[in-house]
Design a protein around this motif. Structure first.
Motif, PDB file in Angstrom:
ATOM      1  N   ARG A  70       0.769  -1.332   0.133  1.00  0.00           N
ATOM      2  CA  ARG A  70       0.059   0.047  -0.062  1.00  0.00           C
ATOM      3  C   ARG A  70       0.796   1.136  -0.169  1.00  0.00           C
ATOM      4  N   ARG A  71       1.926   1.336   0.962  1.00  0.00           N
ATOM      5  CA  ARG A  71       3.017   2.607   0.771  1.00  0.00           C
ATOM      6  C   ARG A  71       3.399   2.675  -0.482  1.00  0.00           C
ATOM      7  N   ILE A  72       3.841   1.524  -1.274  1.00  0.00           N
ATOM      8  CA  ILE A  72       4.626   1.765  -2.398  1.00  0.00           C
ATOM      9  C   ILE A  72       3.329   2.322  -3.484  1.00  0.00           C
ATOM     10  N   MET A  73       2.079   1.572  -3.427  1.00  0.00           N
ATOM     11  CA  MET A  73       1.262   1.949  -4.323  1.00  0.00           C
ATOM     12  C   MET A  73       0.934   3.450  -4.477  1.00  0.00           C
ATOM     13  N   THR A  74       0.891   3.931  -3.006  1.00  0.00           N
ATOM     14  CA  THR A  74       0.463   5.464  -2.913  1.00  0.00           C
ATOM     15  C   THR A  74       1.398   6.292  -3.365  1.00  0.00           C
ATOM     16  N   GLN A  75       2.657   6.064  -3.374  1.00  0.00           N
ATOM     17  CA  GLN A  75       3.729   6.731  -4.222  1.00  0.00           C
ATOM     18  C   GLN A  75       3.729   6.671  -5.546  1.00  0.00           C
ATOM     19  N   LEU A  76       3.386   5.493  -6.019  1.00  0.00           N
ATOM     20  CA  LEU A  76       3.389   5.269  -7.589  1.00  0.00           C
ATOM     21  C   LEU A  76       2.256   6.125  -8.098  1.00  0.00           C
ATOM     22  N   VAL A  77       1.337   5.959  -7.715  1.00  0.00           N
ATOM     23  CA  VAL A  77      -0.067   6.655  -7.949  1.00  0.00           C
ATOM     24  C   VAL A  77       0.157   8.122  -8.052  1.00  0.00           C
ATOM     25  N   GLU A  78       0.837   8.569  -6.963  1.00  0.00           N
ATOM     26  CA  GLU A  78       0.875  10.284  -6.811  1.00  0.00           C
ATOM     27  C   GLU A  78       1.949  10.754  -7.501  1.00  0.00           C
ATOM     28  N   THR A  79       3.116   9.886  -7.506  1.00  0.00           N
ATOM     29  CA  THR A  79       4.220  10.558  -8.357  1.00  0.00           C
ATOM     30  C   THR A  79       5.045   9.787  -9.572  1.00  0.00           C
ATOM     31  N   GLY A  80       4.359   8.546  -9.440  1.00  0.00           N
ATOM     32  CA  GLY A  80       4.993   7.644 -10.537  1.00  0.00           C
ATOM     33  C   GLY A  80       6.400   6.977 -10.314  1.00  0.00           C
ATOM     34  N   GLU A  81       6.789   7.360  -8.956  1.00  0.00           N
ATOM     35  CA  GLU A  81       8.229   6.810  -8.585  1.00  0.00           C
ATOM     36  C   GLU A  81       8.176   6.565  -7.067  1.00  0.00           C
ATOM     37  N   VAL A  82       9.311   5.737  -6.665  1.00  0.00           N
ATOM     38  CA  VAL A  82       9.221   5.740  -5.157  1.00  0.00           C
ATOM     39  C   VAL A  82      10.494   6.491  -4.745  1.00  0.00           C
ATOM     40  N   ARG A  83      10.128   7.193  -3.777  1.00  0.00           N
ATOM     41  CA  ARG A  83      11.510   8.088  -2.944  1.00  0.00           C
ATOM     42  C   ARG A  83      11.756   7.212  -1.761  1.00  0.00           C
ATOM     43  N   ARG A  84      12.829   6.469  -1.702  1.00  0.00           N
ATOM     44  CA  ARG A  84      13.026   5.693  -0.548  1.00  0.00           C
ATOM     45  C   ARG A  84      13.420   6.741   0.633  1.00  0.00           C
ATOM     46  N   GLY A  85      13.387   6.248   1.909  1.00  0.00           N
ATOM     47  CA  GLY A  85      13.750   7.271   3.033  1.00  0.00           C
ATOM     48  C   GLY A  85      14.692   6.502   3.764  1.00  0.00           C
ATOM     49  N   GLN A  86      15.550   7.415   4.580  1.00  0.00           N
ATOM     50  CA  GLN A  86      16.430   6.844   5.384  1.00  0.00           C
ATOM     51  C   GLN A  86      16.655   7.787   6.491  1.00  0.00           C
ATOM     52  N   ILE A  87      17.329   7.269   7.619  1.00  0.00           N
ATOM     53  CA  ILE A  87      17.591   8.228   9.023  1.00  0.00           C
ATOM     54  C   ILE A  87      18.964   8.731   9.159  1.00  0.00           C
ATOM     55  N   GLY A  88      19.886   8.144   8.243  1.00  0.00           N
ATOM     56  CA  GLY A  88      21.398   8.207   8.393  1.00  0.00           C
ATOM     57  C   GLY A  88      21.946   7.484   9.394  1.00  0.00           C
ATOM     58  N   VAL A  89      21.874   6.175   9.535  1.00  0.00           N
ATOM     59  CA  VAL A  89      22.693   5.287  10.355  1.00  0.00           C
ATOM     60  C   VAL A  89      23.252   4.278   9.748  1.00  0.00           C
ATOM     61  N   SER A  90      24.112   3.606  10.188  1.00  0.00           N
ATOM     62  CA  SER A  90      24.469   2.129   9.743  1.00  0.00           C
ATOM     63  C   SER A  90      24.267   1.252  10.860  1.00  0.00           C
ATOM     64  N   ILE A  91      23.755   0.188  10.688  1.00  0.00           N
ATOM     65  CA  ILE A  91      23.015  -0.826  11.742  1.00  0.00           C
ATOM     66  C   ILE A  91      23.605  -1.921  11.542  1.00  0.00           C
TER      67      ILE A  91
END
Length: 353
Positions: free
Chosen positions: A240-261
């Protein structure tokens, strides 16, 4: 009088039941759920143009000496998969990315045998999610459920188009949650089920017994190519999260918080921070090396893979609550996810198309 009534009760309970039949009170069926769900599951047929190298029919010695190139011919191939209508008004269909990958023509067939040419709204190879759109009236959508509420042991139904036979329903239970490390997707957080999933089921619906969509059937673990009772579905929350981005913008903008784990020592759950990037969302929120992230927005984080997947499918700019442990102290921070600077590695593993 009481003794006579008790004798009559025993006589009724001991009355023989005809072979092959159960008393009405003991009959179990999911037919009503199937009737409600199956109109929202579609068959997907695709056509692809492939380039095939054909050796020239000459003497190999002459071919090498004169450097005669091989001929490349184009041929059309077809394949079949499944999809789920999730928005009847807009004609939106969720399916697997590998079902439609490279397709020049995508055709959707509904339960009532209507056929439509589908438009590819968008696709995301790293999560194996794609969205199609058809122009049609009187469509039926499958209601979206909450995959986060699933528990091991819950009964589920798988609906799809195995082996191109047409719509088929199988049943089973949730065998495990949060499966990762399978090397199937770039980001993995699979629901594992023993409901039979076979080639052609990809993109089909995994639903609960109240008819709610909780997953997209995607892959199987099998040496023969047929179901061995170990199937995997993408949680609908991720899709659902991926679908929302694809429908709204046609692409997926992945997120990060700036850590190595990494995984915490001693087999403990969570994701241990081993480095924090300066001026990153994590640094601004006060997270530090050695902190162990245990939950994001109330969702338990059992492993580093789960955290990476959750951040990857959450749009950049989203604010999240992070709960973490610093030595023996429980702490909490709120931060805003930023856009990832690198794309996830993509795989070409063929699933159950």
């Amino acid at each position: 009088m009481i003794l006579r009534l008790f004798s009559l009760f025993l006589l009724i309970c001991s009355a023989p039941v005809s072979a092959g039949a159960l008393p009405p009170s003991q009959k179990a069926s999911v037919a009503a759920v199937v009737r409600a769900v199956t109109p929202g599951v579609v068959n997907i047929a695709t056509k692809r143009i492939e380039s095939v190298e054909v050796p020239t029919v000459v003497d190999p010695v002459l071919e090498e000496f004169f450097d005669i190139p091989n001929t490349r011919l184009k041929r059309e191939t077809t394949s079949a998969g499944s999809g789920v209508i999730v928005d009847a008004d807009r004609g939106l269909i969720l399916t697997n990315e590998h079902v439609v990958r490279g397709a020049s023509v995508i055709e959707v067939t509904t339960k009532d045998d209507r056929r439509f040419r589908a438009q590819l709204v968008g696709r995301d190879k790293a999560t194996d999610v794609a969205v199609l759109r058809i122009k049609a009236d009187n469509l039926t959508a499958v209601p979206i459920g909450d995959s986060r509420a699933l528990e091991v042991g819950d009964f589920v139904l798988a609906v799809g188009n195995p082996f191109g036979l047409g719509q088929t329903v199988t049943s089973g239970i949730v065998s495990a949650m949060g499966r990762t490390g399978l090397g199937i997707e770039g980001y993995e957080d699979f629901i594992q089920t023993d409901a039979s999933i076979n080639p052609g089921n990809s993109g089909g619906a995994l639903v609960t017994l109240d008819g709610r969509l909780v997953g997209l059937n995607t892959a199987i673990l099998s040496k023969s190519g047929a179901s061995h009772g170990i199937g995997f579905a993408i949680p609908i929350e991720m899709a659902r999260r991926i679908m929302t981005q694809l429908v709204e913008t046609g692409e997926v903008r992945r997120g990060q918080i700036g850590v190595s784990i990494r995984a915490p020592a001693g087999g403990r759950p969570g994701a241990e921070i081993v480095a924090v990037e300066p001026a990153s969302p994590a640094a601004i929120a006060g997270l530090a090396k050695g902190d162990v992230i245990g939950a994001v927005d109330g969702r338990t984080i059992a492993s580093p893979a789960q955290l990476r997947t959750l951040l990857a499918v959450t749009p950049a700019g989203t604010e999240i609550d992070v709960r973490f442990r610093r030595r023996d102290a429980a702490m909490q921070a709120r931060l805003r996810i930023e856009a990832a600077r690198q794309k996830a590695a993509e795989t070409d593993v063929t699933r159950t198309r």
